[in-house]
Scaffold this motif. Structure first.
Motif, PDB file in Angstrom:
ATOM      1  N   TRP A  87     -55.256  -4.049  76.700  1.00  0.00           N
ATOM      2  CA  TRP A  87     -54.069  -4.884  76.525  1.00  0.00           C
ATOM      3  C   TRP A  87     -54.489  -6.284  76.070  1.00  0.00           C
ATOM      4  O   TRP A  87     -53.942  -6.835  75.119  1.00  0.00           O
ATOM      5  CB  TRP A  87     -53.267  -4.996  77.832  1.00  0.00           C
ATOM      6  CG  TRP A  87     -52.253  -3.919  78.017  1.00  0.00           C
ATOM      7  CD1 TRP A  87     -52.351  -2.838  78.851  1.00  0.00           C
ATOM      8  CD2 TRP A  87     -50.983  -3.808  77.365  1.00  0.00           C
ATOM      9  NE1 TRP A  87     -51.215  -2.078  78.750  1.00  0.00           N
ATOM     10  CE2 TRP A  87     -50.351  -2.645  77.861  1.00  0.00           C
ATOM     11  CE3 TRP A  87     -50.314  -4.581  76.426  1.00  0.00           C
ATOM     12  CZ2 TRP A  87     -49.094  -2.235  77.432  1.00  0.00           C
ATOM     13  CZ3 TRP A  87     -49.053  -4.183  76.002  1.00  0.00           C
ATOM     14  CH2 TRP A  87     -48.458  -3.014  76.503  1.00  0.00           C
ATOM     15  N   GLN A  88     -55.464  -6.857  76.777  1.00  0.00           N
ATOM     16  CA  GLN A  88     -55.932  -8.206  76.426  1.00  0.00           C
ATOM     17  C   GLN A  88     -56.519  -8.232  75.021  1.00  0.00           C
ATOM     18  O   GLN A  88     -56.238  -9.141  74.239  1.00  0.00           O
ATOM     19  CB  GLN A  88     -56.972  -8.683  77.440  1.00  0.00           C
ATOM     20  CG  GLN A  88     -56.415  -8.941  78.810  1.00  0.00           C
ATOM     21  CD  GLN A  88     -57.524  -9.276  79.803  1.00  0.00           C
ATOM     22  OE1 GLN A  88     -58.599  -9.716  79.422  1.00  0.00           O
ATOM     23  NE2 GLN A  88     -57.257  -9.060  81.079  1.00  0.00           N
ATOM     24  N   SER A  89     -57.313  -7.239  74.699  1.00  0.00           N
ATOM     25  CA  SER A  89     -57.964  -7.166  73.394  1.00  0.00           C
ATOM     26  C   SER A  89     -56.944  -7.063  72.263  1.00  0.00           C
ATOM     27  O   SER A  89     -57.054  -7.764  71.245  1.00  0.00           O
ATOM     28  CB  SER A  89     -58.916  -5.968  73.364  1.00  0.00           C
ATOM     29  OG  SER A  89     -59.577  -5.887  72.136  1.00  0.00           O
TER      30      SER A  89
ATOM     31  N   GLU B  78     -56.346  -2.425  81.135  1.00  0.00           N
ATOM     32  CA  GLU B  78     -56.132  -3.883  81.194  1.00  0.00           C
ATOM     33  C   GLU B  78     -56.922  -4.600  80.105  1.00  0.00           C
ATOM     34  O   GLU B  78     -56.400  -5.485  79.420  1.00  0.00           O
ATOM     35  CB  GLU B  78     -56.499  -4.421  82.568  1.00  0.00           C
ATOM     36  CG  GLU B  78     -56.312  -5.918  82.717  1.00  0.00           C
ATOM     37  CD  GLU B  78     -54.887  -6.392  82.438  1.00  0.00           C
ATOM     38  OE1 GLU B  78     -54.733  -7.533  81.960  1.00  0.00           O
ATOM     39  OE2 GLU B  78     -53.921  -5.646  82.680  1.00  0.00           O
TER      40      GLU B  78
ATOM     41  N   PRO C 238     -62.433  -8.931  75.538  1.00  0.00           N
ATOM     42  CA  PRO C 238     -62.972  -8.409  76.799  1.00  0.00           C
ATOM     43  C   PRO C 238     -64.096  -7.409  76.537  1.00  0.00           C
ATOM     44  O   PRO C 238     -64.131  -6.734  75.505  1.00  0.00           O
ATOM     45  CB  PRO C 238     -61.777  -7.701  77.441  1.00  0.00           C
ATOM     46  CG  PRO C 238     -60.583  -8.264  76.774  1.00  0.00           C
ATOM     47  CD  PRO C 238     -61.009  -8.665  75.398  1.00  0.00           C
TER      48      PRO C 238
ATOM     49  N   ARG D  40     -53.766  -7.987  72.285  1.00  0.00           N
ATOM     50  CA  ARG D  40     -53.007  -9.240  72.156  1.00  0.00           C
ATOM     51  C   ARG D  40     -53.833 -10.318  71.463  1.00  0.00           C
ATOM     52  O   ARG D  40     -53.354 -10.984  70.543  1.00  0.00           O
ATOM     53  CB  ARG D  40     -52.518  -9.702  73.526  1.00  0.00           C
ATOM     54  CG  ARG D  40     -51.407  -8.790  74.055  1.00  0.00           C
ATOM     55  CD  ARG D  40     -51.051  -9.083  75.474  1.00  0.00           C
ATOM     56  NE  ARG D  40     -50.307 -10.325  75.594  1.00  0.00           N
ATOM     57  CZ  ARG D  40     -50.028 -10.905  76.742  1.00  0.00           C
ATOM     58  NH1 ARG D  40     -50.438 -10.361  77.871  1.00  0.00           N
ATOM     59  NH2 ARG D  40     -49.337 -12.014  76.785  1.00  0.00           N
ATOM     60  N   LEU D  41     -55.092 -10.493  71.878  1.00  0.00           N
ATOM     61  CA  LEU D  41     -55.940 -11.514  71.255  1.00  0.00           C
ATOM     62  C   LEU D  41     -56.192 -11.207  69.779  1.00  0.00           C
ATOM     63  O   LEU D  41     -56.140 -12.101  68.931  1.00  0.00           O
ATOM     64  CB  LEU D  41     -57.269 -11.627  72.000  1.00  0.00           C
ATOM     65  CG  LEU D  41     -57.208 -12.234  73.400  1.00  0.00           C
ATOM     66  CD1 LEU D  41     -58.538 -12.033  74.124  1.00  0.00           C
ATOM     67  CD2 LEU D  41     -56.836 -13.704  73.325  1.00  0.00           C
TER      68      LEU D  41
END
Length: 161
Positions: A39-41, A36, A21, A43-44
């Motif tokens: 979190w995405q970063s 947010e 992101p 996990r990826l």
């Protein structure tokens, strides 16, 4: 003369790096979007590191950071905090920048597949459990009572000097 099998000459390609992101754009939108996006970063990034580990070291155990992040992300109380990792240990902050304002406790995935949960103050081991979900449940119990922590951003993130 040495003979090689066809498979030993072929190198298994590493998985492509994930597209993360845009954190700069998230900072413009505000602290909730920074949380947010991070979190995405996380996990990826950890999913990619795990996939690379499987290619480079097949059969060697990898700490359970990926299932831990997935279990923690599924909990709304933790999902609103800024997650960060250090040496595979997952922590949660009410600040989106350093110095972190760590909330609750930390979760460490162990090499044996289990998870160790520590309290932040005083820094003590709360327990060692078998699953990421159990570890997340222990951390949820350590969250401060009363009003939920307010997510804060530093001046650089808000655009205010």
């Amino acid at each position: 003369m040495e003979t090689r099998s066809e498979t030993s000459d072929q190198q298994v390609p590493l998985p492509p790096r994930p597209v993360l992101p845009d954190m700069t754009a998230a900072r413009v939108r505000g602290p909730a979007d920074v949380v947010e996006a991070h979190w995405q970063s996380l996990r990826l990034s950890w999913q990619w590191r795990h996939a690379v580990h499987q290619v480079r070291s097949p059969g060697r155990r990898y700490p359970g950071i990926v299932p831990l992040l997935e279990a923690a992300a599924a909990q709304p109380q933790l999902r609103r905090l800024y997650p960060f990792t250090s040496h595979f240990i997952l922590l949660f902050s009410s600040s989106t920048s350093y110095p972190w304002n760590a909330q609750a406790g930390s979760i460490e995935p162990l090499r044996n597949g289990r998870f160790r949960v520590r309290r932040r103050g005083p820094f003590t081991v709360v327990g060692e459990v078998a699953t990421a979900e159990e570890a997340v449940a222990l951390v949820l119990e350590l969250l401060p009572t009363g009003p939920e922590p307010v997510i804060t951003a530093d001046a650089d993130e808000t655009g205010i000097p």
